[in-house]
Design a protein around this motif. Structure first.
Motif, PDB file in Angstrom:
ATOM      1  N   VAL A 154       0.854  -1.191   0.000  1.00 25.29           N
ATOM      2  CA  VAL A 154       0.000   0.000   0.000  1.00 25.29           C
ATOM      3  C   VAL A 154       0.887   1.236   0.000  1.00 25.29           C
ATOM      4  O   VAL A 154       1.574   1.526   0.986  1.00 25.29           O
ATOM      5  N   GLY A 155       0.894   1.966  -1.113  1.00 25.65           N
ATOM      6  CA  GLY A 155       1.611   3.224  -1.179  1.00 25.65           C
ATOM      7  C   GLY A 155       0.789   4.333  -0.543  1.00 25.65           C
ATOM      8  O   GLY A 155      -0.441   4.262  -0.536  1.00 25.65           O
ATOM      9  N   VAL A 156       1.458   5.328   0.001  1.00 21.08           N
ATOM     10  CA  VAL A 156       0.730   6.397   0.692  1.00 21.08           C
ATOM     11  C   VAL A 156       1.251   7.771   0.287  1.00 21.08           C
ATOM     12  O   VAL A 156       2.417   7.939  -0.053  1.00 21.08           O
ATOM     13  N   ASP A 157       0.343   8.733   0.348  1.00 15.76           N
ATOM     14  CA  ASP A 157       0.728  10.141   0.288  1.00 15.76           C
ATOM     15  C   ASP A 157       0.350  10.724   1.628  1.00 15.76           C
ATOM     16  O   ASP A 157      -0.836  10.675   2.022  1.00 15.76           O
ATOM     17  N   MET A 158       1.315  11.262   2.347  1.00 16.99           N
ATOM     18  CA  MET A 158       1.066  11.702   3.718  1.00 16.99           C
ATOM     19  C   MET A 158       2.065  12.785   4.111  1.00 16.99           C
ATOM     20  O   MET A 158       3.069  13.002   3.423  1.00 16.99           O
ATOM     21  N   PRO A 159       1.825  13.469   5.228  1.00 16.40           N
ATOM     22  CA  PRO A 159       2.784  14.472   5.697  1.00 16.40           C
ATOM     23  C   PRO A 159       4.139  13.839   5.980  1.00 16.40           C
ATOM     24  O   PRO A 159       4.218  12.701   6.465  1.00 16.40           O
ATOM     25  N   GLN A 160       5.193  14.556   5.679  1.00 17.79           N
ATOM     26  CA  GLN A 160       6.540  14.055   5.908  1.00 17.79           C
ATOM     27  C   GLN A 160       7.140  14.708   7.153  1.00 17.79           C
ATOM     28  O   GLN A 160       6.663  15.714   7.643  1.00 17.79           O
ATOM     29  N   GLY A 161       8.205  14.103   7.658  1.00 16.98           N
ATOM     30  CA  GLY A 161       8.916  14.670   8.792  1.00 16.98           C
ATOM     31  C   GLY A 161       8.433  14.209  10.152  1.00 16.98           C
ATOM     32  O   GLY A 161       8.881  14.731  11.176  1.00 16.98           O
ATOM     33  N   HIS A 162       7.539  13.214  10.176  1.00 23.14           N
ATOM     34  CA  HIS A 162       7.029  12.686  11.446  1.00 23.14           C
ATOM     35  C   HIS A 162       7.526  11.260  11.651  1.00 23.14           C
ATOM     36  O   HIS A 162       7.987  10.599  10.712  1.00 23.14           O
ATOM     37  N   LYS A 163       7.425  10.775  12.879  1.00 22.32           N
ATOM     38  CA  LYS A 163       7.893   9.430  13.202  1.00 22.32           C
ATOM     39  C   LYS A 163       7.179   8.377  12.357  1.00 22.32           C
ATOM     40  O   LYS A 163       7.766   7.348  12.012  1.00 22.32           O
ATOM     41  N   SER A 164       5.947   8.644  11.997  1.00 21.43           N
ATOM     42  CA  SER A 164       5.156   7.667  11.231  1.00 21.43           C
ATOM     43  C   SER A 164       5.212   7.918   9.729  1.00 21.43           C
ATOM     44  O   SER A 164       4.527   7.241   8.964  1.00 21.43           O
ATOM     45  N   SER A 165       6.022   8.892   9.304  1.00 25.11           N
ATOM     46  CA  SER A 165       6.026   9.281   7.893  1.00 25.11           C
ATOM     47  C   SER A 165       6.698   8.232   7.006  1.00 25.11           C
ATOM     48  O   SER A 165       7.771   7.720   7.326  1.00 25.11           O
ATOM     49  N   ILE A 166       6.046   7.963   5.892  1.00 28.83           N
ATOM     50  CA  ILE A 166       6.564   7.059   4.875  1.00 28.83           C
ATOM     51  C   ILE A 166       6.662   7.845   3.571  1.00 28.83           C
ATOM     52  O   ILE A 166       5.741   8.595   3.229  1.00 28.83           O
ATOM     53  N   PRO A 167       7.738   7.691   2.826  1.00 27.49           N
ATOM     54  CA  PRO A 167       7.834   8.404   1.545  1.00 27.49           C
ATOM     55  C   PRO A 167       6.791   7.884   0.561  1.00 27.49           C
ATOM     56  O   PRO A 167       6.344   6.734   0.672  1.00 27.49           O
ATOM     57  N   PRO A 168       6.401   8.711  -0.395  1.00 22.80           N
ATOM     58  CA  PRO A 168       5.350   8.320  -1.351  1.00 22.80           C
ATOM     59  C   PRO A 168       5.863   7.357  -2.411  1.00 22.80           C
ATOM     60  O   PRO A 168       5.947   7.690  -3.597  1.00 22.80           O
ATOM     61  N   VAL A 169       6.204   6.153  -1.982  1.00 23.53           N
ATOM     62  CA  VAL A 169       6.695   5.119  -2.895  1.00 23.53           C
ATOM     63  C   VAL A 169       5.494   4.479  -3.602  1.00 23.53           C
ATOM     64  O   VAL A 169       4.543   4.037  -2.954  1.00 23.53           O
ATOM     65  N   MET A 170       5.536   4.437  -4.909  1.00 23.86           N
ATOM     66  CA  MET A 170       4.480   3.798  -5.683  1.00 23.86           C
ATOM     67  C   MET A 170       5.054   2.541  -6.320  1.00 23.86           C
ATOM     68  O   MET A 170       5.984   2.613  -7.126  1.00 23.86           O
ATOM     69  N   ALA A 171       4.533   1.383  -5.934  1.00 28.32           N
ATOM     70  CA  ALA A 171       5.069   0.133  -6.466  1.00 28.32           C
ATOM     71  C   ALA A 171       3.994  -0.939  -6.447  1.00 28.32           C
ATOM     72  O   ALA A 171       3.227  -1.034  -5.488  1.00 28.32           O
ATOM     73  N   ALA A 172       3.961  -1.730  -7.504  1.00 33.83           N
ATOM     74  CA  ALA A 172       3.065  -2.886  -7.563  1.00 33.83           C
ATOM     75  C   ALA A 172       3.888  -4.119  -7.221  1.00 33.83           C
ATOM     76  O   ALA A 172       4.822  -4.473  -7.952  1.00 33.83           O
ATOM     77  N   THR A 173       3.591  -4.756  -6.105  1.00 35.84           N
ATOM     78  CA  THR A 173       4.327  -5.952  -5.699  1.00 35.84           C
ATOM     79  C   THR A 173       3.500  -7.214  -5.894  1.00 35.84           C
ATOM     80  O   THR A 173       3.928  -8.298  -5.535  1.00 35.84           O
ATOM     81  N   SER A 174       2.300  -7.059  -6.432  1.00 40.67           N
ATOM     82  CA  SER A 174       1.444  -8.186  -6.782  1.00 40.67           C
ATOM     83  C   SER A 174       0.516  -7.719  -7.894  1.00 40.67           C
ATOM     84  O   SER A 174       0.684  -6.616  -8.419  1.00 40.67           O
ATOM     85  N   ASP A 175      -0.476  -8.520  -8.226  1.00 38.67           N
ATOM     86  CA  ASP A 175      -1.427  -8.112  -9.261  1.00 38.67           C
ATOM     87  C   ASP A 175      -2.350  -6.998  -8.778  1.00 38.67           C
ATOM     88  O   ASP A 175      -3.033  -6.359  -9.569  1.00 38.67           O
ATOM     89  N   LEU A 176      -2.369  -6.763  -7.465  1.00 38.77           N
ATOM     90  CA  LEU A 176      -3.176  -5.693  -6.865  1.00 38.77           C
ATOM     91  C   LEU A 176      -2.253  -4.621  -6.303  1.00 38.77           C
ATOM     92  O   LEU A 176      -1.320  -4.918  -5.552  1.00 38.77           O
ATOM     93  N   ALA A 177      -2.509  -3.362  -6.672  1.00 40.60           N
ATOM     94  CA  ALA A 177      -1.778  -2.225  -6.115  1.00 40.60           C
ATOM     95  C   ALA A 177      -2.776  -1.320  -5.401  1.00 40.60           C
ATOM     96  O   ALA A 177      -3.902  -1.142  -5.875  1.00 40.60           O
TER      97      ALA A 177
END
Length: 290
Positions: free
Chosen positions: A195-218
């Motif tokens: 599950v890729g995410v778009d979210m605020p950056q700079g927080h402990k829970s922040s994840i970069p907006p990586v977009m990737a299909a690792t299965s047939d479902l993205a």
């Protein structure tokens, strides 16, 4: 290019009901769900994180929506290692404790297993109707990259089978340096959906907006960019309206992602007022333009 389905992470939020997005004729829960399903092909159910659903409820959801409509279900907090209110646990399984919140380790093993069984069984009506898309496992900020946590992803997949789990991380260690490729390669090797995410950056829970299909479902979830991300008020946390320009920049990225998957699901989780619904409608139009 595979299909792209856009929806929102709620259809019952009180601020949405107050926004005027629903027509006056949609004056019951049944009519509101039916109206939502006319606008979007998919919805994410967030309430199941706070308390497991009843089978009777999921059966009604299946009955009240047209063929081809899809529900994604957010996994109950107990199953992702989050603190869980004792009052949210099935009454006969609640541990005897003075704590308000408990973790899986606070539960007797048999009770924990029963929580899993009942949660998944409650989704049967949706699965039988062909309306269950995926089960979202959103892990807490302390769920970092390590062997035991990778093993838990495999355990979740085995427990859910034949249902489809999808995985969202909230710890940046999964994507730091070479870890990003390691994480995505691991998911691909086991056919697990990221599950890729778009979210605020700079927080402990922040994840970069990586977009990737690792299965047939993205899957992609848009959390907004509220400057009050750490607020305990969920409307302050998610009360962010994307501009048309922001969404326009995302449309080609989503089309590119869909070129690597059979099915791509996109959820607007900026659930305050009708922000998510209006942003989802705009995004659909922008994707179609391309």
């Amino acid at each position: 290019m595979g299909s792209i389905e856009v929806g929102t992470a709620s259809w019952t939020d009180k601020t949405l009901l107050a926004s005027g997005w629903y027509p006056a004729s949609a004056d019951t829960p049944e009519k509101r769900l039916a109206y939502y399903a006319e606008q979007f092909p998919v919805v994410e159910v967030d309430s199941t994180y706070y308390g497991p659903p009843a089978e009777q409820t999921t059966r009604l959801w299946a009955q009240r929506t047209p063929g081809g409509f899809t529900f994604n279900i957010k996994a109950f907090s107990m199953l992702t290692g989050h603190p869980t209110k004792v009052s949210a646990i099935y009454k006969d399984l609640r541990p005897e404790t003075d704590k308000k919140n408990v973790y899986p380790g606070d539960m007797p093993p048999q009770s924990y297993e029963e929580v899993w069984s009942r949660f998944l069984a409650a989704l049967d009506p949706l699965a039988e109707a062909g309306k269950l898309g995926a089960v979202l496992f959103q892990f807490p900020p302390w769920f970092g990259i390590r062997k035991s946590n990778k093993e838990y992803l495999l355990e979740v997949a085995a427990r859910c089978k034949p249902l489809r789990p999808v995985f969202e991380f909230r710890n940046a260690s999964w994507f730091e340096g070479a870890n990003q490729n390691e994480t995505l390669d691991f998911l691909r090797a086991h056919g697990l959906a990221f599950v890729g995410v778009d979210m605020p950056q700079g927080h402990k829970s922040s994840i970069p907006p990586v977009m990737a299909a690792t299965s047939d479902l993205a899957v992609v979830r848009f959390h907004g960019h509220s400057d009050k991300w750490t607020s305990k008020d969920i409307h302050e946390k998610f009360g962010y309206e994307y501009s048309d320009e922001e969404l326009r920049s995302w449309a080609p990225r989503l089309r590119e992602l869909a070129s690597s998957a059979t099915r791509t699901q996109v959820f607007m989780n900026n659930c305050y007022s009708d922000y998510a619904q209006r942003n989802a409608t705009t995004l659909i139009d922008l994707i179609r333009e391309g």
